[in-house]
Design a protein around this motif. Structure first.
Motif, PDB file in Angstrom:
ATOM      1  N   LEU A   8       0.840  -1.189   0.000  1.00 21.15           N
ATOM      2  CA  LEU A   8       0.000   0.000   0.000  1.00 21.15           C
ATOM      3  C   LEU A   8       0.877   1.243   0.000  1.00 21.15           C
ATOM      4  O   LEU A   8       1.695   1.444   0.898  1.00 21.15           O
ATOM      5  CB  LEU A   8      -0.909  -0.007   1.236  1.00 21.15           C
ATOM      6  N   LEU A   9       0.708   2.060  -1.030  1.00 20.76           N
ATOM      7  CA  LEU A   9       1.473   3.290  -1.199  1.00 20.76           C
ATOM      8  C   LEU A   9       0.592   4.483  -0.861  1.00 20.76           C
ATOM      9  O   LEU A   9      -0.460   4.686  -1.482  1.00 20.76           O
ATOM     10  CB  LEU A   9       1.977   3.396  -2.642  1.00 20.76           C
ATOM     11  N   PHE A  10       0.994   5.275   0.128  1.00 21.76           N
ATOM     12  CA  PHE A  10       0.279   6.489   0.496  1.00 21.76           C
ATOM     13  C   PHE A  10       0.934   7.696  -0.179  1.00 21.76           C
ATOM     14  O   PHE A  10       2.152   7.872  -0.099  1.00 21.76           O
ATOM     15  CB  PHE A  10       0.303   6.697   2.014  1.00 21.76           C
ATOM     16  N   ASN A  33       2.280  -4.065   3.629  1.00 20.95           N
ATOM     17  CA  ASN A  33       3.564  -3.381   3.539  1.00 20.95           C
ATOM     18  C   ASN A  33       3.272  -1.938   3.135  1.00 20.95           C
ATOM     19  O   ASN A  33       2.828  -1.682   2.019  1.00 20.95           O
ATOM     20  CB  ASN A  33       4.457  -4.050   2.492  1.00 20.95           C
ATOM     21  N   VAL A  34       3.496  -1.006   4.043  1.00 20.93           N
ATOM     22  CA  VAL A  34       3.094   0.392   3.854  1.00 20.93           C
ATOM     23  C   VAL A  34       4.302   1.259   3.521  1.00 20.93           C
ATOM     24  O   VAL A  34       5.364   1.130   4.128  1.00 20.93           O
ATOM     25  CB  VAL A  34       2.398   0.915   5.128  1.00 20.93           C
ATOM     26  N   ARG A  35       4.097   2.165   2.579  1.00 18.33           N
ATOM     27  CA  ARG A  35       5.132   3.127   2.207  1.00 18.33           C
ATOM     28  C   ARG A  35       4.473   4.474   1.961  1.00 18.33           C
ATOM     29  O   ARG A  35       3.421   4.540   1.316  1.00 18.33           O
ATOM     30  CB  ARG A  35       5.838   2.641   0.937  1.00 18.33           C
ATOM     31  N   VAL A  51       9.109   9.470  -9.021  1.00 16.71           N
ATOM     32  CA  VAL A  51       9.807   9.442  -7.733  1.00 16.71           C
ATOM     33  C   VAL A  51       9.043   8.587  -6.728  1.00 16.71           C
ATOM     34  O   VAL A  51       9.626   7.800  -5.978  1.00 16.71           O
ATOM     35  CB  VAL A  51      10.005  10.875  -7.201  1.00 16.71           C
ATOM     36  N   ALA A  52       7.721   8.730  -6.703  1.00 11.53           N
ATOM     37  CA  ALA A  52       6.896   8.006  -5.741  1.00 11.53           C
ATOM     38  C   ALA A  52       6.977   6.502  -5.925  1.00 11.53           C
ATOM     39  O   ALA A  52       6.883   5.736  -4.950  1.00 11.53           O
ATOM     40  CB  ALA A  52       5.447   8.467  -5.844  1.00 11.53           C
ATOM     41  N   THR A  53       7.137   6.058  -7.155  1.00 17.09           N
ATOM     42  CA  THR A  53       7.140   4.615  -7.433  1.00 17.09           C
ATOM     43  C   THR A  53       8.547   4.046  -7.558  1.00 17.09           C
ATOM     44  O   THR A  53       8.703   2.835  -7.717  1.00 17.09           O
ATOM     45  CB  THR A  53       6.363   4.319  -8.723  1.00 17.09           C
ATOM     46  N   ARG A  54       9.553   4.894  -7.464  1.00 17.34           N
ATOM     47  CA  ARG A  54      10.930   4.414  -7.542  1.00 17.34           C
ATOM     48  C   ARG A  54      11.214   3.518  -6.342  1.00 17.34           C
ATOM     49  O   ARG A  54      11.052   3.916  -5.203  1.00 17.34           O
ATOM     50  CB  ARG A  54      11.891   5.597  -7.569  1.00 17.34           C
ATOM     51  N   GLY A  55      11.616   2.306  -6.602  1.00 16.22           N
ATOM     52  CA  GLY A  55      11.903   1.376  -5.517  1.00 16.22           C
ATOM     53  C   GLY A  55      10.676   0.684  -4.963  1.00 16.22           C
ATOM     54  O   GLY A  55      10.781  -0.125  -4.033  1.00 16.22           O
ATOM     55  N   ALA A  56       9.493   0.996  -5.489  1.00 13.92           N
ATOM     56  CA  ALA A  56       8.266   0.351  -5.018  1.00 13.92           C
ATOM     57  C   ALA A  56       8.181  -1.064  -5.574  1.00 13.92           C
ATOM     58  O   ALA A  56       8.864  -1.424  -6.536  1.00 13.92           O
ATOM     59  CB  ALA A  56       7.042   1.159  -5.447  1.00 13.92           C
ATOM     60  N   ALA A  61      -1.434  -1.040  -4.108  1.00 14.59           N
ATOM     61  CA  ALA A  61      -2.612  -0.186  -4.036  1.00 14.59           C
ATOM     62  C   ALA A  61      -2.165   1.214  -3.641  1.00 14.59           C
ATOM     63  O   ALA A  61      -1.110   1.386  -3.026  1.00 14.59           O
ATOM     64  CB  ALA A  61      -3.609  -0.739  -3.031  1.00 14.59           C
ATOM     65  N   ILE A  62      -2.963   2.202  -3.994  1.00 10.18           N
ATOM     66  CA  ILE A  62      -2.622   3.600  -3.716  1.00 10.18           C
ATOM     67  C   ILE A  62      -3.738   4.262  -2.935  1.00 10.18           C
ATOM     68  O   ILE A  62      -4.909   4.176  -3.312  1.00 10.18           O
ATOM     69  CB  ILE A  62      -2.407   4.386  -5.027  1.00 10.18           C
ATOM     70  N   ALA A  63      -3.362   4.937  -1.851  1.00 10.58           N
ATOM     71  CA  ALA A  63      -4.263   5.859  -1.151  1.00 10.58           C
ATOM     72  C   ALA A  63      -3.663   7.247  -1.299  1.00 10.58           C
ATOM     73  O   ALA A  63      -2.510   7.472  -0.915  1.00 10.58           O
ATOM     74  CB  ALA A  63      -4.411   5.482   0.318  1.00 10.58           C
ATOM     75  N   ALA A  64      -4.414   8.168  -1.877  1.00 12.67           N
ATOM     76  CA  ALA A  64      -3.863   9.475  -2.260  1.00 12.67           C
ATOM     77  C   ALA A  64      -4.737  10.602  -1.751  1.00 12.67           C
ATOM     78  O   ALA A  64      -5.970  10.553  -1.863  1.00 12.67           O
ATOM     79  CB  ALA A  64      -3.740   9.554  -3.780  1.00 12.67           C
TER      80      ALA A  64
END
Length: 244
Positions: A8-10, A33-35, A51-56, A61-64
């Motif tokens: 999960l990417l915030f 797994n939160v980032r 930049v946000a997805t670099r290394g992801a 899933a995305i919460a924005a």
């Protein structure tokens, strides 16, 4: 990182950092797994998405929130196969308007930037607070100070870069029509910066999306109403996992 758990990417909004998602990340760290992304000094939404997805991880899933929603649209535009689901909070999708409306937006954003550059980010945040927090919460000192402290941590040069990115934002309407993953569209009822009507439009353009309005809440929904926002995200996340 636990490879067996979902990812999960915030994505924070304008001048925000991980503090805007603090309540939600504490909760979801038990489930995924939160980032939380940091855009650095990126001055375009496209660069922020990179930049946000670099290394992801390969899929997430995305919460924005707020500007983060526009970053999410650029991620979907460029790599839709990586996005398992979307939660879009207090955001918008249109480009800057032509004519008088666009000039008003430019003047408003540049006025905030001038305050930041001449008086500091905290002074800018104080001026902006009237539009981004529910009027009933303006005397809530713990909430207001947490928001002011967050904005105060952001360097003015980064604020300028993010304002530049927003003024030059692309139209995300074509992206909305392509989204076919579980999507939550959420907004504070009294969001004066990104009003409910914009979220109704977003939900109408994303097939199968769910619209949720948080009562007695302004633009800073994750911080103003953390329990209600987290409950809505939890329902969305459960649906996402059920479809996995």
């Amino acid at each position: 990182m636990n490879a067996t758990r979902p990812n999960l990417l915030f994505l924070p909004g304008l001048a925000c950092d991980a503090a805007v998602w603090a309540y939600q990340t504490r909760h979801f760290s038990q489930l995924a797994n939160v980032r939380v992304a940091d855009y650095g000094a990126s001055d375009s939404l496209q660069e922020m998405a990179q930049v946000a997805t670099r290394g992801a991880t390969e899929r997430f899933a995305i919460a924005a929130h707020s500007m983060g929603g526009r970053v999410a649209f650029e991620i979907v535009r460029n790599a839709p196969e990586r996005v398992a689901g979307l939660a879009l909070l207090d955001t918008a999708y249109r480009p800057r308007s032509a004519g008088e409306a666009g000039e008003r937006e430019l003047a408003e954003r540049m006025a905030l930037l001038e305050i930041a550059e001449t008086q500091g980010m905290r002074a800018m945040a104080c001026a902006w607070m009237q539009k981004i927090v529910h009027p009933d919460r303006l005397n809530d000192e713990p909430l207001i100070h947490s928001i002011l402290d967050m904005f105060d941590r952001k360097a003015t040069r980064i604020f300028r870069a993010q304002v530049t990115a927003l003024l030059n934002r692309p139209d995300a309407a074509p992206v909305l029509r392509t989204i076919c993953r579980p999507t939550l569209v959420l907004c504070g009822r009294e969001d004066a910066w990104s009003p409910v009507v914009q979220h109704e439009e977003i939900a109408a353009k994303i097939s199968g999306s769910k619209l949720e309005i948080i009562e007695r809440c302004g633009h800073m929904a994750p911080m103003e109403r953390p329990e209600e926002v987290t409950a809505a995200l939890q329902k969305w996340f459960a649906e996402l996992l059920a479809e996995a």
